[in-house]
Write an enzyme that holds these catalytic residues in place. Structure first.
Site, PDB file in Angstrom:
ATOM      1  N   ASP A  84     102.046 131.322   3.786  1.00 29.76           N
ATOM      2  CA  ASP A  84     101.020 132.360   3.746  1.00 29.76           C
ATOM      3  C   ASP A  84      99.848 131.936   2.865  1.00 29.76           C
ATOM      4  O   ASP A  84      99.392 132.686   2.004  1.00 29.76           O
ATOM      5  CB  ASP A  84     101.616 133.690   3.261  1.00 29.76           C
ATOM      6  CG  ASP A  84     100.663 134.866   3.498  1.00 29.76           C
ATOM      7  OD1 ASP A  84      99.726 134.707   4.300  1.00 29.76           O
ATOM      8  OD2 ASP A  84     100.863 135.923   2.872  1.00 29.76           O
TER       9      ASP A  84
ATOM     10  N   HIS B  51     105.630 139.849  -4.871  1.00 24.71           N
ATOM     11  CA  HIS B  51     106.749 139.122  -4.259  1.00 24.71           C
ATOM     12  C   HIS B  51     106.771 137.684  -4.746  1.00 24.71           C
ATOM     13  O   HIS B  51     105.763 137.176  -5.217  1.00 24.71           O
ATOM     14  CB  HIS B  51     106.619 139.139  -2.728  1.00 24.71           C
ATOM     15  CG  HIS B  51     105.220 138.838  -2.262  1.00 24.71           C
ATOM     16  ND1 HIS B  51     104.307 139.828  -1.983  1.00 24.71           N
ATOM     17  CD2 HIS B  51     104.553 137.680  -2.058  1.00 24.71           C
ATOM     18  CE1 HIS B  51     103.155 139.297  -1.614  1.00 24.71           C
ATOM     19  NE2 HIS B  51     103.272 137.984  -1.656  1.00 24.71           N
TER      20      HIS B  51
ATOM     21  N   GLN C  18     108.615 135.979   1.971  1.00 23.70           N
ATOM     22  CA  GLN C  18     108.008 136.591   0.777  1.00 23.70           C
ATOM     23  C   GLN C  18     108.853 137.795   0.374  1.00 23.70           C
ATOM     24  O   GLN C  18     108.803 138.843   1.021  1.00 23.70           O
ATOM     25  CB  GLN C  18     106.560 137.010   1.081  1.00 23.70           C
ATOM     26  CG  GLN C  18     105.629 135.805   1.215  1.00 23.70           C
ATOM     27  CD  GLN C  18     104.301 136.149   1.883  1.00 23.70           C
ATOM     28  OE1 GLN C  18     104.277 136.605   3.031  1.00 23.70           O
ATOM     29  NE2 GLN C  18     103.198 135.906   1.196  1.00 23.70           N
TER      30      GLN C  18
ATOM     31  N   ARG D 261      93.475 137.837 -10.267  1.00 23.64           N
ATOM     32  CA  ARG D 261      93.363 138.664  -9.067  1.00 23.64           C
ATOM     33  C   ARG D 261      94.753 139.212  -8.778  1.00 23.64           C
ATOM     34  O   ARG D 261      95.672 138.461  -8.441  1.00 23.64           O
ATOM     35  CB  ARG D 261      92.875 137.817  -7.897  1.00 23.64           C
ATOM     36  CG  ARG D 261      92.938 138.509  -6.541  1.00 23.64           C
ATOM     37  CD  ARG D 261      92.674 137.477  -5.457  1.00 23.64           C
ATOM     38  NE  ARG D 261      92.682 137.996  -4.110  1.00 23.64           N
ATOM     39  CZ  ARG D 261      93.783 138.212  -3.381  1.00 23.64           C
ATOM     40  NH1 ARG D 261      94.989 138.014  -3.886  1.00 23.64           N
ATOM     41  NH2 ARG D 261      93.683 138.639  -2.153  1.00 23.64           N
TER      42      ARG D 261
ATOM     43  N   ASP E 131      97.284 140.520  -6.676  1.00 31.92           N
ATOM     44  CA  ASP E 131      97.481 140.483  -5.226  1.00 31.92           C
ATOM     45  C   ASP E 131      98.306 141.675  -4.746  1.00 31.92           C
ATOM     46  O   ASP E 131      99.330 142.014  -5.354  1.00 31.92           O
ATOM     47  CB  ASP E 131      98.217 139.184  -4.880  1.00 31.92           C
ATOM     48  CG  ASP E 131      98.410 139.009  -3.387  1.00 31.92           C
ATOM     49  OD1 ASP E 131      97.397 138.950  -2.674  1.00 31.92           O
ATOM     50  OD2 ASP E 131      99.574 138.929  -2.933  1.00 31.92           O
TER      51      ASP E 131
ATOM     52  N   GLU F 225      93.299 143.810  -5.824  1.00 27.35           N
ATOM     53  CA  GLU F 225      93.169 143.554  -4.392  1.00 27.35           C
ATOM     54  C   GLU F 225      93.909 144.663  -3.659  1.00 27.35           C
ATOM     55  O   GLU F 225      95.096 144.569  -3.378  1.00 27.35           O
ATOM     56  CB  GLU F 225      93.741 142.197  -3.985  1.00 27.35           C
ATOM     57  CG  GLU F 225      93.399 141.822  -2.543  1.00 27.35           C
ATOM     58  CD  GLU F 225      94.584 141.773  -1.566  1.00 27.35           C
ATOM     59  OE1 GLU F 225      94.346 141.686  -0.352  1.00 27.35           O
ATOM     60  OE2 GLU F 225      95.744 141.822  -2.006  1.00 27.35           O
TER      61      GLU F 225
ATOM     62  N   HIS G 292      89.435 135.257   2.520  1.00 29.40           N
ATOM     63  CA  HIS G 292      90.369 134.453   3.306  1.00 29.40           C
ATOM     64  C   HIS G 292      91.176 135.357   4.242  1.00 29.40           C
ATOM     65  O   HIS G 292      91.907 134.870   5.081  1.00 29.40           O
ATOM     66  CB  HIS G 292      91.307 133.706   2.358  1.00 29.40           C
ATOM     67  CG  HIS G 292      92.220 134.643   1.645  1.00 29.40           C
ATOM     68  ND1 HIS G 292      91.755 135.534   0.693  1.00 29.40           N
ATOM     69  CD2 HIS G 292      93.542 134.879   1.777  1.00 29.40           C
ATOM     70  CE1 HIS G 292      92.772 136.263   0.268  1.00 29.40           C
ATOM     71  NE2 HIS G 292      93.872 135.887   0.905  1.00 29.40           N
ATOM     72  N   ASP G 293      91.086 136.681   4.051  1.00 27.65           N
ATOM     73  CA  ASP G 293      91.848 137.607   4.891  1.00 27.65           C
ATOM     74  C   ASP G 293      91.004 138.139   6.048  1.00 27.65           C
ATOM     75  O   ASP G 293      89.820 137.852   6.164  1.00 27.65           O
ATOM     76  CB  ASP G 293      92.375 138.767   4.041  1.00 27.65           C
ATOM     77  CG  ASP G 293      93.638 138.380   3.267  1.00 27.65           C
ATOM     78  OD1 ASP G 293      94.375 137.499   3.743  1.00 27.65           O
ATOM     79  OD2 ASP G 293      93.875 138.956   2.194  1.00 27.65           O
TER      80      ASP G 293
ATOM     81  N   ARG H  21      93.961 134.119  10.711  1.00 29.29           N
ATOM     82  CA  ARG H  21      93.090 134.035   9.533  1.00 29.29           C
ATOM     83  C   ARG H  21      92.682 132.592   9.227  1.00 29.29           C
ATOM     84  O   ARG H  21      91.684 132.353   8.557  1.00 29.29           O
ATOM     85  CB  ARG H  21      93.793 134.649   8.304  1.00 29.29           C
ATOM     86  CG  ARG H  21      93.948 136.162   8.387  1.00 29.29           C
ATOM     87  CD  ARG H  21      94.748 136.701   7.216  1.00 29.29           C
ATOM     88  NE  ARG H  21      96.127 136.209   7.221  1.00 29.29           N
ATOM     89  CZ  ARG H  21      96.999 136.400   6.230  1.00 29.29           C
ATOM     90  NH1 ARG H  21      96.636 137.070   5.156  1.00 29.29           N
ATOM     91  NH2 ARG H  21      98.225 135.934   6.303  1.00 29.29           N
TER      92      ARG H  21
END
Ligand code: GLC
Ligand code: GLC
Length: 659
Positions: free
Chosen positions: A151, A194, A262, A292, A294, A336, A400-401, A525
């Site tokens: 990922d 995770h 994950q 950041r 996540d 995020e 990036h998403d 992505r």
């Protein structure tokens, strides 16, 4: 109130009991008195808050006091280990909390492996980052992760070991310092919802260690997973249905919100909280300025809910925040949360995350570009842009998403838009299924049951450059470049910290080659995570090329912004333009005032002179972008996709003397 006092007293008593043990950490080291005093002062200041948060989360657990003590010791040790240059930075930034709200703040984000391969090589690009004006650099996840699909690094196998392909942890620490010397703050991810299934904790759980099995959510059969799934949202429905993964080796279902590798951490277990706090402090001491956070919405689970944005998620982040204030005072958090705008906002405060992505602005800029109408954008911004003091948006156009259409349904209805139909339209528009669309994007995670989907694609491809270049149509190329610049002009002038996805400054197009890599093929992505385009980078000073045009104009705007205190983070007021295709807003600061206008259509658009007069004294304005003088005696005509930053002439002459 009584309850509050009771907790305060308990907090004070616990600290009295703990402090002698904590002081010993310092006593063992020669000359640590000053460090000890500074630590004690901050610990005493933050303790009541930290204690009461942890008591609320874990107070009923038999080993609460033990966990608390271990945590305090770890904080002290971490502060002792903190490199001198970071302690220096702590002092400077504590004295200047607003450092990140400056008009000179400019963010960039990249994948080290996609950009240049290794941390060592990244150092060679520091001059390039400076040329762009960056003062904040987010390196996408670069820690040890499973081979193949991980990922994009968001399945972390160790928070302390850099992926050997990319470099070493020592190199990362060195880079942090070098960036700092170049005026650039390092931003890294804290992927704390995770771990990968190869993390040591997960491996121990797989080997049957009950302590580590309690780090995760494991179920012997489907009864609880089924019960939870009744109310859960599926995040990656095209990869794997549901939110749980069967592990034949363990004969257990594991909670996996994202991919099956994950594993969600169980924050109801205080040992997990403490272990992750220690990982956080380790990252902080590498020289990270901003973490950041996540996937913040997902960190707490509650049966019967969608297990997103639970109150405990906030308490956990606030507790991490208190720990950071004590042991790494300059460290900031960026949230995020790509969820409903009310929920996004709920993570932002000086006590929680000082910074947050602004997915609403991002999504609605694309929405306005597709519809050529700013009503939903202007309406939403007018009541959803303000943040608590000491906080700032990270305003971005691409990450990036994927892009998801996270606007509020009632905001849409208020301006006469049917939210469901509108999202269908936007998905069709940006995936090129809508006739006449300029965009080339790909659908991401289309859910066959709900009809939901999100969009992948680079900024330039979504803005029409890919199609225009394919057609070889100079007029279309021109319009596409103007769209790219228009979108950037908004994030550069609206307040907060603008964030560039590296490559966008050169108009980088989609890269479809990911489909040939089995580890990436089912995740669209990757189409917008291309490797650095060296050829485009070399063309950046050549205004006859598309990369050169984007780069030249964008860097000019970035420099201009740096000269304008009115554009620093602060008040933003949506203004009237009386033209449905023109977004208008006023920024002010430091005695300056700027009226920004942005035409979201490919047709010229009028704005009445009278209206301009309303927003600034005097009859004449200068457009700081084009250096043209504008008289309010006449109607101002904005050219296709033109944007202007207007300042009354007398102010502009003072703000930008002869440049
Ligand atoms: C965040 C990341 C995304 C990742 C997910 C799981 O949303 O931005 O790329 O897939 O978290 O870590
Ligand atoms: C988060 C967001 C979701 C996004 C995903 C990564 O879960 O809520 O919208 O797509 O991360 O792709």
């Amino acid at each position: 109130m009584r309850e509050h006092e009771r907790i305060q007293r308990a907090a004070a008593r616990s600290l009295d009991r703990l402090w002698p043990r904590v002081a010993q950490v310092f006593a063992q080291i020669e000359g640590a008195d000053e460090d000890c005093a500074a630590f004690e002062q901050r610990l005493r200041r933050e303790w009541p808050r930290l204690f009461s948060l942890l008591l609320g989360l874990y107070g009923t657990q038999y080993d609460f006091f033990y966990q608390l003590e271990q945590l305090a010791l770890a904080m002290a040790q971490s502060w002792l280990n903190r490199p001198r240059w970071l302690k220096q930075r702590d002092r400077v930034r504590e004295a200047d909390h607003e450092w990140f709200q400056s008009e000179r703040m400019m963010g960039g984000v990249l994948y080290v492996d996609r950009f240049c391969g290794t941390l060592r090589r990244l150092r060679e690009f520091i001059p390039y980052f400076q040329e762009l004006g960056l003062s904040y650099l987010h390196l996408m996840p670069l820690f040890a992760a499973p081979e193949g699909n991980n990922d994009g690094g968001y399945a972390v196998s160790s928070y302390r070991q850099v992926n050997p392909r990319i470099g070493t942890t020592a190199e990362l620490a060195e880079l942090a310092r070098e960036l700092d010397a170049a005026g650039i703050s390092l931003v890294l991810d804290f992927v704390f919802n995770h771990t990968s299934d190869e993390h040591e904790w997960a491996r121990r759980a797989q080997a049957g260690d009950p302590d580590y099995q309690e780090f995760y959510f494991l179920f012997p059969d489907r009864s609880l997973p089924d019960a939870y799934e009744r109310t859960l949202r599926e995040i990656f429905p095209t990869v794997r249905r549901g939110s749980f993964t069967w592990r034949p080796d363990m004969q257990r279902w594991v909670w996996t919100t994202f991919n099956s590798f994950q594993w969600d951490l169980n924050y109801a277990n205080p040992a997990v909280f403490r272990a992750m706090a220690e990982e956080m402090l380790f990252l902080a001491n590498l020289g990270v300025a901003v973490l950041r956070l996540d996937a913040v919405p997902f960190i707490w689970k509650r049966m019967g809910t969608n297990c997103e944005n639970q109150p405990e998620a906030h308490q956990i982040i606030q507790a991490f925040n208190a720990i950071a204030r004590v042991a790494a005072p300059a460290l900031l958090f960026k949230s995020e949360a790509i969820v409903h705008p009310d929920d996004v906002l709920s993570y932002v405060s000086a006590q929680e995350c000082q910074l947050s992505y602004n997915p609403l602005l991002m999504a609605l800029l694309w929405e306005a570009l597709a519809t050529r109408e700013v009503k939903l954008l202007a309406h939403s911004l007018s009541h959803r842009f303000r943040l608590p003091p000491g906080c700032a948006w990270i305003n971005y156009l691409r990450s990036h998403d994927d892009i998801g259409w996270t606007f509020d349904d009632n905001d849409a209805r208020a301006v006469g838009i049917d939210p469901w139909g509108h999202r269908q339209f936007l998905n069709a528009f940006y995936t090129g299924r809508f006739p006449g669309s300029f965009a080339r994007g790909l659908p991401f995670q289309e859910n066959p049951d709900t009809g939901d989907a999100r969009v992948s694609g680079t900024l330039a491809s979504l803005a029409g450059l890919e199609q225009a270049l394919d057609l070889g149509d100079p007029a279309a190329i021109d319009l596409a470049i103007k769209r790219v610049l228009l979108l950037h002009s908004v994030i550069l002038s609206i307040g907060g910290i603008p964030l560039l996805y590296l490559g966008d400054e050169l108009g980088t197009l989609n890269d479809y080659s990911y489909v040939t890599d089995p580890a990436k093929a089912d995740d669209s992505r990757w189409v917008h995570r291309p490797a650095r385009n060296q050829a485009a980078m070399e063309q950046r000073h050549d205004p006859t090329t598309a990369p050169g045009r984007v780069f030249g104009e964008l860097t000019r705007l970035i420099r201009l912004r740096m000269q304008l205190p009115a554009l620093r983070d602060g008040e933003m007021m949506v203004a009237r333009s009386d033209n449905p295709r023109v977004l208008a807003y006023v920024r002010q600061g430091d005695g300056q005032r700027v009226l920004a206008l942005a035409n979201f259509s490919e047709q010229p658009q009028p704005v009445a002179g009278n209206l301009l007069r309303m927003y600034g004294p005097g009859n004449a304005f200068i457009d700081l972008v084009s250096r043209q003088t504008i008289s309010t005696a006449e109607t101002l005509t904005l050219q296709p996709y033109q944007f202007v930053w207007l300042m009354p002439t007398w102010l502009a002459e003072r703000a930008l003397p002869e440049s």
